[in-house]
Design a protein around this motif. Sequence first.
Motif, PDB file in Angstrom:
ATOM      1  N   PHE A  76      -0.079   6.483   8.451  1.00 16.72           N
ATOM      2  CA  PHE A  76      -1.077   5.409   8.050  1.00 16.72           C
ATOM      3  C   PHE A  76      -0.646   4.598   9.515  1.00 16.72           C
ATOM      4  O   PHE A  76      -0.980   3.272   9.425  1.00 16.72           O
ATOM      5  N   ALA A  77       0.874   4.562   9.423  1.00 19.32           N
ATOM      6  CA  ALA A  77       1.171   3.898  10.519  1.00 19.32           C
ATOM      7  C   ALA A  77       0.787   3.568  11.839  1.00 19.32           C
ATOM      8  O   ALA A  77       0.796   2.693  12.851  1.00 19.32           O
ATOM      9  N   LEU A  78       0.248   4.668  12.202  1.00 16.95           N
ATOM     10  CA  LEU A  78      -0.833   4.942  13.626  1.00 16.95           C
ATOM     11  C   LEU A  78      -2.241   4.057  13.454  1.00 16.95           C
ATOM     12  O   LEU A  78      -2.344   3.568  14.084  1.00 16.95           O
ATOM     13  N   ASP A  79      -2.820   3.995  12.593  1.00 19.37           N
ATOM     14  CA  ASP A  79      -3.810   3.942  12.134  1.00 19.37           C
ATOM     15  C   ASP A  79      -3.703   2.244  12.294  1.00 19.37           C
ATOM     16  O   ASP A  79      -5.037   1.063  12.454  1.00 19.37           O
TER      17      ASP A  79
ATOM     18  N   ALA B  89       8.696   9.805   6.282  1.00 14.69           N
ATOM     19  CA  ALA B  89       8.820   9.311   6.859  1.00 14.69           C
ATOM     20  C   ALA B  89       6.973  10.377   8.200  1.00 14.69           C
ATOM     21  O   ALA B  89       6.238   9.392   8.454  1.00 14.69           O
ATOM     22  N   ALA B  90       7.451  11.500   8.054  1.00 13.32           N
ATOM     23  CA  ALA B  90       6.033  12.198   7.935  1.00 13.32           C
ATOM     24  C   ALA B  90       4.925  11.856   7.357  1.00 13.32           C
ATOM     25  O   ALA B  90       3.989  11.942   8.072  1.00 13.32           O
ATOM     26  N   ASP B  91       5.287  11.764   6.282  1.00  9.93           N
ATOM     27  CA  ASP B  91       3.851  11.381   5.674  1.00  9.93           C
ATOM     28  C   ASP B  91       3.540  10.021   5.477  1.00  9.93           C
ATOM     29  O   ASP B  91       1.943   9.995   5.309  1.00  9.93           O
TER      30      ASP B  91
ATOM     31  N   LEU C 170       0.772  -1.433   0.408  1.00  7.18           N
ATOM     32  CA  LEU C 170       0.106  -0.313  -0.302  1.00  7.18           C
ATOM     33  C   LEU C 170       0.724   1.499  -0.140  1.00  7.18           C
ATOM     34  O   LEU C 170       0.426   2.133  -0.608  1.00  7.18           O
ATOM     35  N   ARG C 171       1.815   1.052   0.509  1.00  2.06           N
ATOM     36  CA  ARG C 171       3.000   1.983   0.811  1.00  2.06           C
ATOM     37  C   ARG C 171       4.230   1.942   0.240  1.00  2.06           C
ATOM     38  O   ARG C 171       5.307   0.782   1.206  1.00  2.06           O
TER      39      ARG C 171
ATOM     40  N   SER D 241       5.700  -0.459   6.684  1.00  2.00           N
ATOM     41  CA  SER D 241       6.348   0.657   6.772  1.00  2.00           C
ATOM     42  C   SER D 241       7.581   1.067   5.847  1.00  2.00           C
ATOM     43  O   SER D 241       8.476  -0.144   5.742  1.00  2.00           O
ATOM     44  N   ALA D 242       7.791   1.876   5.090  1.00  2.00           N
ATOM     45  CA  ALA D 242       8.538   2.552   3.694  1.00  2.00           C
ATOM     46  C   ALA D 242      10.304   2.590   4.917  1.00  2.00           C
ATOM     47  O   ALA D 242       9.475   3.345   6.790  1.00  2.00           O
TER      48      ALA D 242
END
Length: 225
Positions: free
Chosen positions: A85-88, A79-81, A10-11, A111-112
């Motif tokens: 998504f990671a928190l969800d 990372a900020a972008d 997805l990312r 994650s990236a």
Amino acid sequence: MKPVERLRGLRTRSAPTSARERLRTRAARPALAVLIVIAAVVVLGPLAGLVTGCAAAFAVDRALRTREPRAVLRARAIAADELPFALDLLAACLTAGSPTVTAIRTVASASAPPLAERLHAVAAALDHDRDPEEAWRPLADLPGGERLIAAAVRSSGSGAALAAGLRRLAEESREAAAHAGEAAAERAGVLVVMPVGLCFLPAFVLMGLVPVIVAVLGDVMPTNQ
């Protein structure tokens, strides 16, 4: 396909080539210093130009050394972008009953790289029973990072409470990113119009103001008889 691989799909982003950019910056600094000295000598003369140019080159070199590399800034932006998504995902894992460290590693795997490295560092610190405030410190420089650390400290004994805080932080991060995007678009509009205004300003002065000023001066100034 494994669930983690589907999440990672997805990312997808590429990692920044920081080593190449560092070498390029190191090679550019001496050339820039020489150009500054030469320009100062041409403008101010040999003696004053040499002294002023060396001082200016030293100041510019110090500023370039203390400035964060572009690769670091880009990695932080990626990372900020990725963070909302990671928190969800992390909140979903915690709500499903996954232990905090396992949930963090699962999200890190999806994650990236710029964010995955930080999350792996958080999981490793929690594995070694570090204080939550210290363990979550790798995320401190991201937008909302300090609030994330505070939420992790408050809910260190309850994964469900942390999940609720993560969802709020994810929503706030998206709203902040949207506002930042709108502000950037407005600034871009101003920057695009500014050169056009600067081009029309001399024409307006020459064609609009100068004839009026000349006519007024012609009426006011006494004529020699």
